[in-house]
Scaffold this active site. Structure first.
Site, PDB file in Angstrom:
ATOM      1  N   LYS A   9      -6.365  -5.208  15.691  1.00  0.00           N
ATOM      2  CA  LYS A   9      -5.644  -4.279  16.589  1.00  0.00           C
ATOM      3  C   LYS A   9      -5.809  -4.708  18.041  1.00  0.00           C
ATOM      4  CE  LYS A   9      -3.914  -1.558  13.521  1.00  0.00           C
ATOM      5  NZ  LYS A   9      -2.489  -1.605  13.244  1.00  0.00           N
ATOM      6  N   LEU A  49     -12.331  10.486   5.180  1.00  0.00           N
ATOM      7  CA  LEU A  49     -12.884  11.791   4.821  1.00  0.00           C
ATOM      8  C   LEU A  49     -11.893  12.707   4.081  1.00  0.00           C
ATOM      9  CD1 LEU A  49     -15.241  13.811   5.053  1.00  0.00           C
ATOM     10  CD2 LEU A  49     -14.299  14.508   7.267  1.00  0.00           C
ATOM     11  N   TYR A  71     -10.840  -5.556  11.026  1.00  0.00           N
ATOM     12  CA  TYR A  71      -9.637  -4.710  11.162  1.00  0.00           C
ATOM     13  C   TYR A  71      -9.415  -4.329  12.630  1.00  0.00           C
ATOM     14  CZ  TYR A  71      -6.917  -0.443  11.508  1.00  0.00           C
ATOM     15  OH  TYR A  71      -5.996   0.494  11.915  1.00  0.00           O
ATOM     16  N   ASP A 110       8.080  -8.744   2.907  1.00  0.00           N
ATOM     17  CA  ASP A 110       6.802  -8.961   3.577  1.00  0.00           C
ATOM     18  C   ASP A 110       7.089  -9.556   4.954  1.00  0.00           C
ATOM     19  OD1 ASP A 110       4.273  -9.994   4.404  1.00  0.00           O
ATOM     20  OD2 ASP A 110       3.630  -9.911   2.306  1.00  0.00           O
ATOM     21  N   PHE A 161       4.453  -0.249  11.947  1.00  0.00           N
ATOM     22  CA  PHE A 161       3.323   0.351  11.223  1.00  0.00           C
ATOM     23  C   PHE A 161       2.685  -0.654  10.271  1.00  0.00           C
ATOM     24  CE2 PHE A 161       6.302   3.941  11.839  1.00  0.00           C
ATOM     25  CZ  PHE A 161       5.478   4.853  12.462  1.00  0.00           C
ATOM     26  N   ASN A 187       0.829  -1.208   0.000  1.00  0.00           N
ATOM     27  CA  ASN A 187       0.000   0.000   0.000  1.00  0.00           C
ATOM     28  C   ASN A 187       0.866   1.262   0.000  1.00  0.00           C
ATOM     29  OD1 ASN A 187      -2.597   1.160  -0.078  1.00  0.00           O
ATOM     30  ND2 ASN A 187      -2.494   1.641   2.110  1.00  0.00           N
ATOM     31  N   LYS A 225      -5.351  -1.672   6.614  1.00  0.00           N
ATOM     32  CA  LYS A 225      -6.090  -0.763   7.501  1.00  0.00           C
ATOM     33  C   LYS A 225      -7.482  -0.354   7.027  1.00  0.00           C
ATOM     34  CE  LYS A 225      -4.345   3.398   5.337  1.00  0.00           C
ATOM     35  NZ  LYS A 225      -3.984   4.782   5.443  1.00  0.00           N
ATOM     36  N   SER A 234      -5.123   1.850  17.341  1.00  0.00           N
ATOM     37  CA  SER A 234      -6.112   2.767  16.776  1.00  0.00           C
ATOM     38  C   SER A 234      -7.225   3.031  17.776  1.00  0.00           C
ATOM     39  CB  SER A 234      -6.693   2.092  15.532  1.00  0.00           C
ATOM     40  OG  SER A 234      -7.868   2.725  15.117  1.00  0.00           O
ATOM     41  N   ALA A 235      -7.838   4.186  17.651  1.00  0.00           N
ATOM     42  CA  ALA A 235      -9.012   4.514  18.471  1.00  0.00           C
ATOM     43  C   ALA A 235     -10.147   3.538  18.217  1.00  0.00           C
ATOM     44  CB  ALA A 235      -9.478   5.929  18.148  1.00  0.00           C
TER      45      ALA A 235
HETATM   46  P1  NAD Z   1      -0.396   2.702   5.143  1.00  0.00           P
HETATM   47  O1  NAD Z   1      -1.153   1.637   4.448  1.00  0.00           O
HETATM   48  O2  NAD Z   1      -0.134   3.970   4.417  1.00  0.00           O
HETATM   49  O3  NAD Z   1       1.014   2.111   5.668  1.00  0.00           O
HETATM   50  C1  NAD Z   1       1.173   0.770   6.028  1.00  0.00           C
HETATM   51  C2  NAD Z   1       2.396   0.248   5.285  1.00  0.00           C
HETATM   52  O4  NAD Z   1       2.597  -1.122   5.663  1.00  0.00           O
HETATM   53  C3  NAD Z   1       2.233   0.272   3.759  1.00  0.00           C
HETATM   54  O5  NAD Z   1       3.340   0.935   3.206  1.00  0.00           O
HETATM   55  C4  NAD Z   1       2.190  -1.202   3.360  1.00  0.00           C
HETATM   56  O6  NAD Z   1       2.786  -1.407   2.099  1.00  0.00           O
HETATM   57  C5  NAD Z   1       2.943  -1.859   4.494  1.00  0.00           C
HETATM   58  N1  NAD Z   1       2.587  -3.247   4.786  1.00  0.00           N
HETATM   59  C6  NAD Z   1       1.348  -3.782   4.981  1.00  0.00           C
HETATM   60  N2  NAD Z   1       1.439  -5.089   5.253  1.00  0.00           N
HETATM   61  C7  NAD Z   1       2.755  -5.409   5.239  1.00  0.00           C
HETATM   62  C8  NAD Z   1       3.475  -6.602   5.448  1.00  0.00           C
HETATM   63  N3  NAD Z   1       2.864  -7.767   5.691  1.00  0.00           N
HETATM   64  N4  NAD Z   1       4.820  -6.570   5.347  1.00  0.00           N
HETATM   65  C9  NAD Z   1       5.459  -5.421   5.086  1.00  0.00           C
HETATM   66  N5  NAD Z   1       4.831  -4.247   4.874  1.00  0.00           N
HETATM   67  C10 NAD Z   1       3.487  -4.244   4.951  1.00  0.00           C
HETATM   68  O7  NAD Z   1      -1.148   2.977   6.518  1.00  0.00           O
HETATM   69  P2  NAD Z   1      -0.925   4.151   7.573  1.00  0.00           P
HETATM   70  O8  NAD Z   1      -2.103   5.035   7.514  1.00  0.00           O
HETATM   71  O9  NAD Z   1       0.437   4.715   7.450  1.00  0.00           O
HETATM   72  O10 NAD Z   1      -1.053   3.303   8.916  1.00  0.00           O
HETATM   73  C11 NAD Z   1       0.073   2.774   9.583  1.00  0.00           C
HETATM   74  C12 NAD Z   1      -0.411   1.933  10.758  1.00  0.00           C
HETATM   75  O11 NAD Z   1      -1.214   2.747  11.605  1.00  0.00           O
HETATM   76  C13 NAD Z   1      -1.289   0.758  10.356  1.00  0.00           C
HETATM   77  O12 NAD Z   1      -0.973  -0.327  11.183  1.00  0.00           O
HETATM   78  C14 NAD Z   1      -2.699   1.244  10.620  1.00  0.00           C
HETATM   79  O13 NAD Z   1      -3.577   0.183  10.931  1.00  0.00           O
HETATM   80  C15 NAD Z   1      -2.470   2.132  11.831  1.00  0.00           C
HETATM   81  N6  NAD Z   1      -3.495   3.195  11.968  1.00  0.00           N
HETATM   82  C16 NAD Z   1      -3.762   4.037  10.918  1.00  0.00           C
HETATM   83  C17 NAD Z   1      -4.734   5.014  11.050  1.00  0.00           C
HETATM   84  C18 NAD Z   1      -5.088   5.929   9.902  1.00  0.00           C
HETATM   85  O14 NAD Z   1      -6.161   6.546   9.938  1.00  0.00           O
HETATM   86  N7  NAD Z   1      -4.254   6.085   8.890  1.00  0.00           N
HETATM   87  C19 NAD Z   1      -5.412   5.156  12.267  1.00  0.00           C
HETATM   88  C20 NAD Z   1      -5.106   4.292  13.314  1.00  0.00           C
HETATM   89  C21 NAD Z   1      -4.135   3.318  13.158  1.00  0.00           C
HETATM   90  C1  WQD Z   2     -14.505  10.487   9.546  1.00  0.00           C
HETATM   91  C2  WQD Z   2     -15.885  11.123   9.553  1.00  0.00           C
HETATM   92  C3  WQD Z   2     -17.588   9.721   8.615  1.00  0.00           C
HETATM   93  C4  WQD Z   2     -15.977   9.712   4.547  1.00  0.00           C
HETATM   94  C5  WQD Z   2     -11.495   5.341  10.334  1.00  0.00           C
HETATM   95  C6  WQD Z   2     -11.332   3.964  10.914  1.00  0.00           C
HETATM   96  C7  WQD Z   2     -10.476   4.016  12.144  1.00  0.00           C
HETATM   97  C8  WQD Z   2      -9.149   4.727  11.866  1.00  0.00           C
HETATM   98  C9  WQD Z   2      -9.361   6.047  11.187  1.00  0.00           C
HETATM   99  C10 WQD Z   2      -7.500   3.086  11.347  1.00  0.00           C
HETATM  100  C11 WQD Z   2     -17.007  10.160   9.956  1.00  0.00           C
HETATM  101  C12 WQD Z   2     -17.390  10.955   7.765  1.00  0.00           C
HETATM  102  C13 WQD Z   2     -16.183   9.949   5.883  1.00  0.00           C
HETATM  103  C14 WQD Z   2     -16.902  10.264   3.602  1.00  0.00           C
HETATM  104  C15 WQD Z   2     -18.117  11.256   5.424  1.00  0.00           C
HETATM  105  N1  WQD Z   2      -8.308   3.977  10.991  1.00  0.00           N
HETATM  106  N2  WQD Z   2     -17.222  10.697   6.323  1.00  0.00           N
HETATM  107  N3  WQD Z   2     -17.931  11.023   4.090  1.00  0.00           N
HETATM  108  O1  WQD Z   2     -14.485   6.388  10.378  1.00  0.00           O
HETATM  109  O2  WQD Z   2     -13.544   8.023  12.068  1.00  0.00           O
HETATM  110  O3  WQD Z   2     -12.149   6.169  11.288  1.00  0.00           O
HETATM  111  O4  WQD Z   2     -10.200   5.873  10.039  1.00  0.00           O
HETATM  112  O5  WQD Z   2      -7.341   2.621  12.425  1.00  0.00           O
HETATM  113  O6  WQD Z   2     -10.288   2.704  12.538  1.00  0.00           O
HETATM  114  O7  WQD Z   2     -12.619   3.453  11.235  1.00  0.00           O
HETATM  115  O8  WQD Z   2     -12.627   7.993   9.729  1.00  0.00           O
HETATM  116  O9  WQD Z   2     -12.187   9.450   7.799  1.00  0.00           O
HETATM  117  O10 WQD Z   2     -13.602   7.385   7.468  1.00  0.00           O
HETATM  118  O11 WQD Z   2     -14.542   9.295   8.761  1.00  0.00           O
HETATM  119  O12 WQD Z   2     -19.075  11.938   5.811  1.00  0.00           O
HETATM  120  O13 WQD Z   2     -16.804  10.062   2.376  1.00  0.00           O
HETATM  121  O14 WQD Z   2     -16.198  11.541   8.211  1.00  0.00           O
HETATM  122  O15 WQD Z   2     -18.951   9.375   8.696  1.00  0.00           O
HETATM  123  O16 WQD Z   2     -17.935  10.907  10.687  1.00  0.00           O
HETATM  124  P1  WQD Z   2     -13.338   7.122  10.897  1.00  0.00           P
HETATM  125  P2  WQD Z   2     -13.186   8.500   8.350  1.00  0.00           P
END
Ligand code: NAD
Ligand code: WQD
Length: 334
Positions: free
Chosen positions: A152, A199, A148, A58, A80, A35, A84, A124-125
């Site tokens: 976590k 969003l 998902y 991987d 990381f 990704n 996700k 994650s929250a």
């Molecule tokens: P992202 O997808 O941009 O980054 C994840 C990276 O991990 C990618 O580059 C992907 O190629 C790599 N990856 C996935 N599986 C792998 C594997 N098996 N081996 C090696 N590499 C692998 O995601 P992000 O937004 O940077 O999120 C990073 C971490 O934070 C994730 O674990 C995600 O679940 C967590 N997280 C993200 C959010 C968010 O909203 N972005 C919120 C809460 C938690």
């Molecule tokens: C934010 C707000 C939607 C898209 C997700 C995962 C959470 C974490 C963060 C990894 C909400 C609204 C969204 C759209 C909209 N990821 N929305 N139109 O749902 O809070 O959290 O990402 O861990 O686990 O669930 O984030 O950005 O999808 O939504 O109105 O096209 O925007 O309803 O209120 P969310 P989000």
């Protein structure tokens, strides 16, 4: 210190790599590029002026990954790597359980083999499920509403069990709220494959005409304007929380858990209107049905991270929306 970042070419990992380097650490990245794009490595070099060691690997491939860890012998690992996308995890649960759990188990086994005892984990929250109230503190009950989120939660439990069994193991679990925005350079940012689920990337695509209009999911929530409220945090602030967690791990405290948010809640319409106003662009939107599984309000109490890590968000909502816009602008061929 030498810090190995799994998934370090992804959205949060790449911003953290920059902050680690700016704070004097050496960074090694392992990513399978499932990704992310290799071009991010060039952008990291451009921002930091440093050559960063990268392994395409991987984490589910134990033999290959454990050799890398043995060779690099990092002082700490930030994990990381993971899949996700909530909706995709409902469609393909086995893929999510396999990737997220096997990669973490392999990481722990490999760390044990080379006596690396310091880990920071991206949680994650989402582990709070439907919180009973806001702001959310770290001691709230945990639950998951999708595969998902369950990965976590399971990983948090695995880390807890492992830490109890290995008193030399230090782990900081960071529960991220909603990261948005991009690095000031505009060189790295959020670049999801296909149609975004979240969003902010959806808004930026609409602003540049790549998608027609934003659907606002529900306007009948019990919130000030009826739309969902979340704790949006600038990705560079979130990145810095990892540097603070690296310092914390050196205190040998065992297992520590922190929310990483700003403690402020903004509604969907707050985000859309701030984006429109500050970037002077139009973002057509329409109100549609609620998205199944969404909750009304979710924001952090960031007191524990502030007190124990010294964490304080520097960026405001305006910085978040303008940096997200600038990143998209730089990466769009108009
Ligand atoms: P992202 O997808 O941009 O980054 C994840 C990276 O991990 C990618 O580059 C992907 O190629 C790599 N990856 C996935 N599986 C792998 C594997 N098996 N081996 C090696 N590499 C692998 O995601 P992000 O937004 O940077 O999120 C990073 C971490 O934070 C994730 O674990 C995600 O679940 C967590 N997280 C993200 C959010 C968010 O909203 N972005 C919120 C809460 C938690
Ligand atoms: C934010 C707000 C939607 C898209 C997700 C995962 C959470 C974490 C963060 C990894 C909400 C609204 C969204 C759209 C909209 N990821 N929305 N139109 O749902 O809070 O959290 O990402 O861990 O686990 O669930 O984030 O950005 O999808 O939504 O109105 O096209 O925007 O309803 O209120 P969310 P989000």
């Amino acid at each position: 210190m030498k810090i190995l970042l799994t998934g370090g070419l992804g959205y949060i990992g790449s911003h953290t790599a920059v902050d680690c380097i700016e704070n004097g650490h050496e960074v090694v990245i392992v990513d399978n590029l499932s990704n992310s794009k290799i071009e991010v490595l060039g952008s990291l070099k451009q921002i930091t002026g440093k050559n960063i060691k990268f392994y395409k690997c991987d984490l589910c491939d134990f033999n290959k990954f454990s050799k890398i860890l043995k060779k690099e012998k990092p002082d700490q690992v930030i994990h990381f790597a993971g899949l996700k996308a909530v909706g995709e995890s409902v469609q393909k649960p086995l893929m999510y359980y396999n990737n997220n759990l096997v990669s973490t188990l392999n990481l722990l086994k490999a760390m044990e083999l080379c006596d690396c005892n310091n880990l920071i984990f991206s949680s994650s929250a989402t582990v709070y499920g439907e919180p009973k109230s806001v702001p959310i503190t770290e001691d709230f009950p945990l639950s998951a509403t999708n595969p998902y989120g369950r990965t976590k939660l399971m990983i948090e439990e695995i880390l807890g069990d492992y830490q109890k069994a290995n008193k030399y193991f230090n782990v900081v679990i960071l529960r991220y709220f909603n990261p948005i925005g991009a690095h000031d350079s505009g060189l790295i940012g959020e670049d999801p494959n296909g149609i975004p689920n979240n969003l902010m990337p959806y808004i930026t695509k609409v602003a540049f005409g790549k998608l027609k209009q934003l659907s606002v999911f529900g306007s009948d929530y019990n919130t000030p304007d009826g739309t969902g409220v979340r704790d949006y945090i600038h990705v560079c602030d979130l990145a810095h929380a990892h540097v603070l967690a690296i310092n914390k791990n050196t205190e040998n405290k065992g297992l520590l858990i922190y929310n990483v948010g700003t403690g402020k809640g903004y509604s969907v319409l707050d985000i859309v209107n701030t984006f429109i106003k500050n970037n002077k662009v139009d973002v057509p939107y329409k109100i549609v049905e609620r998205r199944p599984g969404d909750i009304a309000e979710c924001y952090a109490s960031s007191k524990k991270a502030s007190k124990e890590l010294g964490f304080k968000a520097k960026y405001n909502l305006k910085d978040m929306v303008t940096s997200a816009y600038n990143y998209e602008k730089k990466h769009t061929n108009l």
